[in-house]
Design an enzyme around this catalytic site. Structure first.
Site, PDB file in Angstrom:
ATOM      1  N   THR A 195      -1.651  11.611 205.325  1.00 41.88           N
ATOM      2  CA  THR A 195      -0.643  10.575 205.543  1.00 41.88           C
ATOM      3  C   THR A 195      -1.112   9.509 206.529  1.00 41.88           C
ATOM      4  O   THR A 195      -1.968   9.778 207.383  1.00 41.88           O
ATOM      5  CB  THR A 195       0.645  11.241 206.086  1.00 41.88           C
ATOM      6  N   ASP A 196      -0.483   8.338 206.442  1.00 38.57           N
ATOM      7  CA  ASP A 196      -0.774   7.276 207.431  1.00 38.57           C
ATOM      8  C   ASP A 196      -0.177   7.599 208.801  1.00 38.57           C
ATOM      9  O   ASP A 196      -0.542   6.983 209.800  1.00 38.57           O
ATOM     10  CB  ASP A 196      -0.243   5.924 206.930  1.00 38.57           C
ATOM     11  N   GLU A 197       0.738   8.595 208.855  1.00 39.48           N
ATOM     12  CA  GLU A 197       1.413   8.881 210.130  1.00 39.48           C
ATOM     13  C   GLU A 197       0.465   9.421 211.186  1.00 39.48           C
ATOM     14  O   GLU A 197       0.799   9.432 212.372  1.00 39.48           O
ATOM     15  CB  GLU A 197       2.574   9.860 209.914  1.00 39.48           C
ATOM     16  N   TYR A 256       5.185  16.880 212.724  1.00 40.53           N
ATOM     17  CA  TYR A 256       4.650  16.747 211.361  1.00 40.53           C
ATOM     18  C   TYR A 256       3.308  16.020 211.379  1.00 40.53           C
ATOM     19  O   TYR A 256       2.301  16.519 210.862  1.00 40.53           O
ATOM     20  CB  TYR A 256       5.642  15.997 210.462  1.00 40.53           C
ATOM     21  N   LYS A 264      -0.523  17.296 210.463  1.00 43.25           N
ATOM     22  CA  LYS A 264      -1.368  16.686 209.424  1.00 43.25           C
ATOM     23  C   LYS A 264      -2.684  16.195 210.050  1.00 43.25           C
ATOM     24  O   LYS A 264      -3.751  16.327 209.451  1.00 43.25           O
ATOM     25  CB  LYS A 264      -0.638  15.521 208.741  1.00 43.25           C
TER      26      LYS A 264
HETATM   27  P1  NAD Z   1       7.062  17.875 199.311  1.00 42.45           P
HETATM   28  O1  NAD Z   1       7.663  18.413 200.556  1.00 42.45           O
HETATM   29  O2  NAD Z   1       7.905  17.205 198.308  1.00 42.45           O
HETATM   30  O3  NAD Z   1       6.278  19.056 198.540  1.00 42.45           O
HETATM   31  C1  NAD Z   1       5.483  19.990 199.207  1.00 42.45           C
HETATM   32  C2  NAD Z   1       5.150  21.093 198.208  1.00 42.45           C
HETATM   33  O4  NAD Z   1       4.297  22.050 198.889  1.00 42.45           O
HETATM   34  C3  NAD Z   1       6.368  21.882 197.721  1.00 42.45           C
HETATM   35  O5  NAD Z   1       6.282  22.092 196.334  1.00 42.45           O
HETATM   36  C4  NAD Z   1       6.290  23.190 198.467  1.00 42.45           C
HETATM   37  O6  NAD Z   1       6.860  24.285 197.777  1.00 42.45           O
HETATM   38  C5  NAD Z   1       4.780  23.355 198.633  1.00 42.45           C
HETATM   39  N1  NAD Z   1       4.423  24.193 199.786  1.00 42.45           N
HETATM   40  C6  NAD Z   1       4.917  24.103 201.051  1.00 42.45           C
HETATM   41  N2  NAD Z   1       4.357  25.054 201.825  1.00 42.45           N
HETATM   42  C7  NAD Z   1       3.478  25.741 201.032  1.00 42.45           C
HETATM   43  C8  NAD Z   1       2.578  26.813 201.260  1.00 42.45           C
HETATM   44  N3  NAD Z   1       2.497  27.405 202.467  1.00 42.45           N
HETATM   45  N4  NAD Z   1       1.824  27.266 200.240  1.00 42.45           N
HETATM   46  C9  NAD Z   1       1.923  26.693 199.002  1.00 42.45           C
HETATM   47  N5  NAD Z   1       2.756  25.687 198.730  1.00 42.45           N
HETATM   48  C10 NAD Z   1       3.528  25.199 199.740  1.00 42.45           C
HETATM   49  O7  NAD Z   1       5.881  16.926 199.804  1.00 42.45           O
HETATM   50  P2  NAD Z   1       5.368  15.543 199.192  1.00 42.45           P
HETATM   51  O8  NAD Z   1       6.196  14.448 199.703  1.00 42.45           O
HETATM   52  O9  NAD Z   1       5.152  15.725 197.748  1.00 42.45           O
HETATM   53  O10 NAD Z   1       3.950  15.436 199.931  1.00 42.45           O
HETATM   54  C11 NAD Z   1       2.786  16.066 199.362  1.00 42.45           C
HETATM   55  C12 NAD Z   1       1.612  15.814 200.304  1.00 42.45           C
HETATM   56  O11 NAD Z   1       1.405  14.419 200.455  1.00 42.45           O
HETATM   57  C13 NAD Z   1       1.819  16.369 201.707  1.00 42.45           C
HETATM   58  O12 NAD Z   1       0.598  16.899 202.149  1.00 42.45           O
HETATM   59  C14 NAD Z   1       2.210  15.152 202.531  1.00 42.45           C
HETATM   60  O13 NAD Z   1       1.817  15.301 203.873  1.00 42.45           O
HETATM   61  C15 NAD Z   1       1.419  14.066 201.833  1.00 42.45           C
HETATM   62  N6  NAD Z   1       1.989  12.711 201.899  1.00 42.45           N
HETATM   63  C16 NAD Z   1       3.288  12.485 201.562  1.00 42.45           C
HETATM   64  C17 NAD Z   1       3.786  11.176 201.560  1.00 42.45           C
HETATM   65  C18 NAD Z   1       5.212  10.857 201.175  1.00 42.45           C
HETATM   66  O14 NAD Z   1       5.639   9.711 201.328  1.00 42.45           O
HETATM   67  N7  NAD Z   1       5.978  11.805 200.659  1.00 42.45           N
HETATM   68  C19 NAD Z   1       2.950  10.125 201.954  1.00 42.45           C
HETATM   69  C20 NAD Z   1       1.628  10.404 202.313  1.00 42.45           C
HETATM   70  C21 NAD Z   1       1.152  11.694 202.268  1.00 42.45           C
HETATM   71  O1  DAU Z   2       4.223   7.459 205.948  1.00 42.67           O
HETATM   72  C1  DAU Z   2       4.049   8.561 205.101  1.00 42.67           C
HETATM   73  C2  DAU Z   2       5.137   9.572 205.350  1.00 42.67           C
HETATM   74  O2  DAU Z   2       6.325   9.036 204.780  1.00 42.67           O
HETATM   75  C3  DAU Z   2       4.828  10.938 204.782  1.00 42.67           C
HETATM   76  O3  DAU Z   2       3.702  11.478 205.417  1.00 42.67           O
HETATM   77  C4  DAU Z   2       6.026  11.874 204.957  1.00 42.67           C
HETATM   78  O4  DAU Z   2       5.755  13.126 204.319  1.00 42.67           O
HETATM   79  C5  DAU Z   2       7.228  11.230 204.318  1.00 42.67           C
HETATM   80  O5  DAU Z   2       8.368  12.047 204.518  1.00 42.67           O
HETATM   81  C6  DAU Z   2       7.483   9.844 204.897  1.00 42.67           C
HETATM   82  O6  DAU Z   2       7.867   9.933 206.274  1.00 42.67           O
HETATM   83  P1  DAU Z   2       9.038   9.013 206.894  1.00 42.67           P
HETATM   84  O7  DAU Z   2       9.561   9.680 208.107  1.00 42.67           O
HETATM   85  O8  DAU Z   2       8.584   7.598 207.014  1.00 42.67           O
HETATM   86  O9  DAU Z   2      10.097   9.076 205.654  1.00 42.67           O
HETATM   87  P2  DAU Z   2      11.681   9.237 205.628  1.00 42.67           P
HETATM   88  O10 DAU Z   2      12.089   8.985 204.217  1.00 42.67           O
HETATM   89  O11 DAU Z   2      12.121  10.498 206.269  1.00 42.67           O
HETATM   90  O12 DAU Z   2      12.175   8.034 206.515  1.00 42.67           O
HETATM   91  C7  DAU Z   2      11.838   6.693 206.183  1.00 42.67           C
HETATM   92  C8  DAU Z   2      12.411   5.814 207.267  1.00 42.67           C
HETATM   93  O13 DAU Z   2      13.846   5.823 207.147  1.00 42.67           O
HETATM   94  C9  DAU Z   2      12.107   6.292 208.672  1.00 42.67           C
HETATM   95  O14 DAU Z   2      11.922   5.149 209.510  1.00 42.67           O
HETATM   96  C10 DAU Z   2      13.362   7.039 209.103  1.00 42.67           C
HETATM   97  C11 DAU Z   2      14.462   6.292 208.361  1.00 42.67           C
HETATM   98  N1  DAU Z   2      15.640   7.120 207.982  1.00 42.67           N
HETATM   99  C12 DAU Z   2      15.409   8.284 207.306  1.00 42.67           C
HETATM  100  C13 DAU Z   2      16.476   9.079 206.919  1.00 42.67           C
HETATM  101  C14 DAU Z   2      16.229  10.390 206.213  1.00 42.67           C
HETATM  102  C15 DAU Z   2      16.915   6.672 208.249  1.00 42.67           C
HETATM  103  O15 DAU Z   2      17.118   5.586 208.842  1.00 42.67           O
HETATM  104  N2  DAU Z   2      17.972   7.460 207.862  1.00 42.67           N
HETATM  105  C16 DAU Z   2      17.806   8.664 207.232  1.00 42.67           C
HETATM  106  O16 DAU Z   2      18.816   9.368 206.950  1.00 42.67           O
END
Ligand code: NAD
Ligand code: DAU
Length: 355
Positions: free
Chosen positions: A132-134, A158, A162
């Site tokens: 992630t970019d975080e 988190y 990562k």
């Molecule tokens: P998600 O939470 O939707 O899915 C995570 C999946 O991993 C689930 O299916 C869960 O059952 C599985 N999992 C969790 N713990 C596990 C374990 N111990 N063993 C096997 N499986 C396990 O997550 P996502 O949003 O699809 O993100 C996927 C990946 O991409 C993550 O590594 C996250 O850090 C990264 N990522 C997410 C975003 C985003 O915006 N969602 C952005 C950048 C990077």
């Molecule tokens: O940047 C990549 C990341 O983006 C991934 O690594 C994470 O897995 C993914 O969950 C996401 O993280 P964020 O914290 O940015 O996403 P989230 O959707 O939780 O929140 C987006 C923005 O909205 C953040 O600034 C918090 C805000 N927010 C979120 C929720 C859930 C609100 O204002 N209200 C809310 O109820």
């Protein structure tokens, strides 16, 4: 075949569906099915021999190694993680366990398997770590976007977990010559996004007549990428990325949260007008900010474009329209994931939150 971890989650399931739509190479999908994993996302693959699902935990090194030996994957694409920042604030333990220990365990199993391969297969093997970019921390309004050389400065449990996993992956390349690739992507959105995250939460709450919670002043900025563009980027890096390198992935779509929520409300006002009249914007509620909330993320994705020719296909406008339409077309999917443990999370995160 390729071995995908976390392929029942949001991005992982989109990746598996996209992969099998474009290739006949089989996928072993290894997922623990936590609250975030959902086999319904993969229902269209039922009966498809190219998709093998195994429920398991990446911390189970023995099972993972046995599966590697049995199925002989040519690559691992590692999505499995705890992924929600707010959950990491309420309970960091699972994040340390899965994201750090789990990645370590997976690396150890993969390295053991890789070391047993014949020379040609060994040279072709890849371990792609999805991050992630975080990990880069937060930006000021005038700072340049994160590049691959931006120093790591994670701010939440988190992102710290990562970051630790990224460092482990890096060290396995540097120390053992293990063939790793890492992608650091910005915020994804699209189909199968779990409704604890901002965009699907707002779409679901709006239709249910519930408050639309904005943390703090709503001026935090995220760089949004439609999920299928992330999947394309991962395929490009897997195919042609340089070993040991990291690639930033982003959509060049910086938006303040409040603007995103306004866009969603306006789109819903058109596509599904409120029964009693008025705008969904009326449901917006400002709530206490997320502790340690990062102010701005922005990704410089030029390395990926320059070296591997990747560019996002969707703009925010086209991607968000597809996303809203998908949620309107799939109310049962939302209802199913909102049943059970989801209610407990909503209570933990929102019920006693000051406005
Ligand atoms: P998600 O939470 O939707 O899915 C995570 C999946 O991993 C689930 O299916 C869960 O059952 C599985 N999992 C969790 N713990 C596990 C374990 N111990 N063993 C096997 N499986 C396990 O997550 P996502 O949003 O699809 O993100 C996927 C990946 O991409 C993550 O590594 C996250 O850090 C990264 N990522 C997410 C975003 C985003 O915006 N969602 C952005 C950048 C990077
Ligand atoms: O940047 C990549 C990341 O983006 C991934 O690594 C994470 O897995 C993914 O969950 C996401 O993280 P964020 O914290 O940015 O996403 P989230 O959707 O939780 O929140 C987006 C923005 O909205 C953040 O600034 C918090 C805000 N927010 C979120 C929720 C859930 C609100 O204002 N209200 C809310 O109820």
């Amino acid at each position: 075949m390729i071995f995908v971890t976390g392929g029942a989650g949001f991005i992982g399931s989109n990746f598996v569906l996209d992969w099998l739509a474009q290739s006949d190479e089989a996928v072993l999908n290894y997922d623990k099915l936590t609250y975030a994993g959902n086999l319904q996302n993969l229902a269209s693959l039922q009966g498809d021999a190219r998709h093998v699902f195994v429920r398991g935990d990446i911390c189970d090194q023995a099972q993972v190694l046995a599966l590697f030996r049995q199925h002989q994957p040519r690559a691992v694409v590692h999505f499995a993680a705890e992924s929600h920042v707010d959950r990491s604030i309420h309970g960091p333990g699972e994040f340390i366990q899965t994201n750090i220990n789990g990645t370590f365990s997976l690396l150890e199993a993969a390295r053991a398997y890789w070391s047993e391969l014949a020379d040609g297969e060994k040279a072709a093997f890849r371990f792609l770590h999805v991050s992630t970019d975080e990990v880069y921390g937060t930006l000021g309004p005038d700072d340049a976007p994160f590049s691959e050389t931006t120093p790591y400065a994670p701010n939440s449990p988190y992102s710290a977990s990562k970051a630790a996993s990224d460092h482990l992956v890096r060290s396995y390349h540097h120390t053992y010559g293990f063939p790793t690739l890492t992608t650091n992507c910005s915020n994804n959105y699209g189909p199968y996004h779990f409704p604890e995250k901002l965009i699907p939460l707002i779409i679901a709450n709006a239709q249910a007549g519930k408050p639309l919670p904005i943390y703090g002043d709503g001026q935090q900025v995220r760089d949004w990428l439609f999920v299928s563009d992330h999947c394309t980027a991962i395929r490009r890096v897997l195919a042609e990325g340089r070993l040991g390198e990291t690639y930033n992935v982003g959509g060049w779509n910086e938006k303040a949260n409040l603007d995103v929520v306004h866009t969603l409300c306006d789109m819903l006002d058109t596509l599904k007008p409120k029964a009693g009249g008025g705008s969904y914007r009326d449901q917006i509620t400002y709530v206490k900010d997320r502790p340690g909330h990062d102010r701005r993320y922005a990704i410089d994705a030029r390395k990926l474009e320059r070296e591997l020719g990747w560019k996002p296909a969707e703009t925010f406008e086209t991607g968000i329209r597809k996303t809203v339409q998908w949620y309107l077309d799939n109310p049962q999917w939302v209802a199913d994931v909102q049943s059970g443990a989801y209610a407990n999370w909503v209570e933990t995160n929102y019920n006693n939150r000051e406005q």
